[in-house]
Design an enzyme around this catalytic site. Structure first.
Site, PDB file in Angstrom:
ATOM      1  N   HIS A   9      -1.038   3.746   0.983  1.00 23.93           N
ATOM      2  CA  HIS A   9      -2.183   4.632   1.698  1.00 23.93           C
ATOM      3  C   HIS A   9      -1.550   5.737   2.497  1.00 23.93           C
ATOM      4  O   HIS A   9      -0.207   5.639   2.765  1.00 23.93           O
ATOM      5  CB  HIS A   9      -3.011   3.795   2.704  1.00 23.93           C
ATOM      6  CG  HIS A   9      -2.050   2.995   3.583  1.00 23.93           C
ATOM      7  ND1 HIS A   9      -1.469   3.592   4.857  1.00 23.93           N
ATOM      8  CD2 HIS A   9      -1.171   1.780   3.749  1.00 23.93           C
ATOM      9  CE1 HIS A   9      -0.899   2.842   5.435  1.00 23.93           C
ATOM     10  NE2 HIS A   9      -0.672   1.474   4.995  1.00 23.93           N
ATOM     11  N   GLU A  87      -1.853  -5.476   3.098  1.00 21.83           N
ATOM     12  CA  GLU A  87      -0.391  -5.380   3.623  1.00 21.83           C
ATOM     13  C   GLU A  87       0.002  -6.661   3.952  1.00 21.83           C
ATOM     14  O   GLU A  87      -0.711  -7.581   4.328  1.00 21.83           O
ATOM     15  CB  GLU A  87      -0.683  -4.322   4.967  1.00 21.83           C
ATOM     16  CG  GLU A  87       0.485  -4.210   5.877  1.00 21.83           C
ATOM     17  CD  GLU A  87       1.985  -3.690   4.951  1.00 21.83           C
ATOM     18  OE1 GLU A  87       2.353  -4.220   4.125  1.00 21.83           O
ATOM     19  OE2 GLU A  87       2.299  -2.473   5.159  1.00 21.83           O
TER      20      GLU A  87
END
EC number: 5.4.2.11
Length: 231
Positions: A9, A87
């Site tokens: 990202h 994550e």
């Protein structure tokens, strides 16, 4: 020859503020939004046509995926979201400033938590505002599989079933795949793909930009690895 494109990202608001983020659902910064757009433009310039895409259930990765697909003129490509691509969960470090954590716990301890393969950070409290146990997006999961902290080893154990069940079969089937994810979930999969040792993966960094490309033959042997844009 099939292609797997990993896009971490773009910069998030907490990246910008130097905070541990993990599973906290933090948005992209203005710079991060532009990085995602630029990723899409690089993909278009490279002429990579995707058959499907995967991302996490965190908005910074979802938005990066959508923008990258939009600016490569492939917004129609099917996207599947999975918590397994989230994550790494930073546990009790979530929301803490990295420099302040180093002052509190010591540089060496924080470095071990961040970079070691199998040392866990402190657990996140169950009543923490960022706890996944009370987050509706994880309501379908048994509480026993929702982490309170993760190291890279546990992150790989979480992500690997998704690789084996979804990503790898698509590649074997001749499909080009986009994965919009996170620094550590991508690092975990890179460790598996390249069969890196626990020590070797400690020195691998995944930047917010540009995207990382892996090329495979029909037996899923890695034949090429490069960043778009020549970096």
């Amino acid at each position: 020859m099939v292609k797997l494109v990993f896009a971490r990202h773009g910069e998030s608001e907490w990246n910008k503020a130097n905070l541990f983020t993990g599973w906290a659902d933090v948005d992209l910064s203005e710079k991060g939004t532009q990085q995602a757009i630029d990723a899409g433009k690089l993909i278009k310039e490279a002429g990579i046509a995707f058959d499907l895409a995967f991302t996490s259930v965190l908005k910074r990765a979802i938005k990066t995926t959508n923008l990258a697909l939009e600016y490569s003129d492939q917004l129609w490509v099917p996207v599947e979201k999975s918590w397994r691509l989230n994550e790494r969960h930073y546990g009790g470090l979530t929301g803490k400033n990295k420099a302040e954590a180093a002052e509190q716990f010591g540089d060496e301890q924080v470095h071990i938590w961040r970079r070691s393969y199998d040392v866990l950070p402190p657990d996140m409290a169950k009543d923490d505002e960022h706890s996944a146990h009370t987050d509706r997006r994880y309501a379908h999961l048994d509480h026993s599989v929702i982490p309170d902290a993760e190291n890279l080893k546990v992150t790989l154990e979480r992500a690997l079933p998704f690789w084996e069940d979804k990503i790898a079969p698509a590649l074997v089937d001749g499909k080009n795949v986009f994965v919009g994810a996170h620094g550590n979930s991508i690092r975990a999969l890179v460790k598996h793909i390249k069969q890196l040792s626990d020590d070797e993966i400690m020195n691998v960094e995944i930047p917010n930009f540009p995207p990382l490309v892996f090329e495979f033959d029909d037996k899923l042997n890695l034949t090429a690895e490069y960043y778009l844009g020549g970096e």
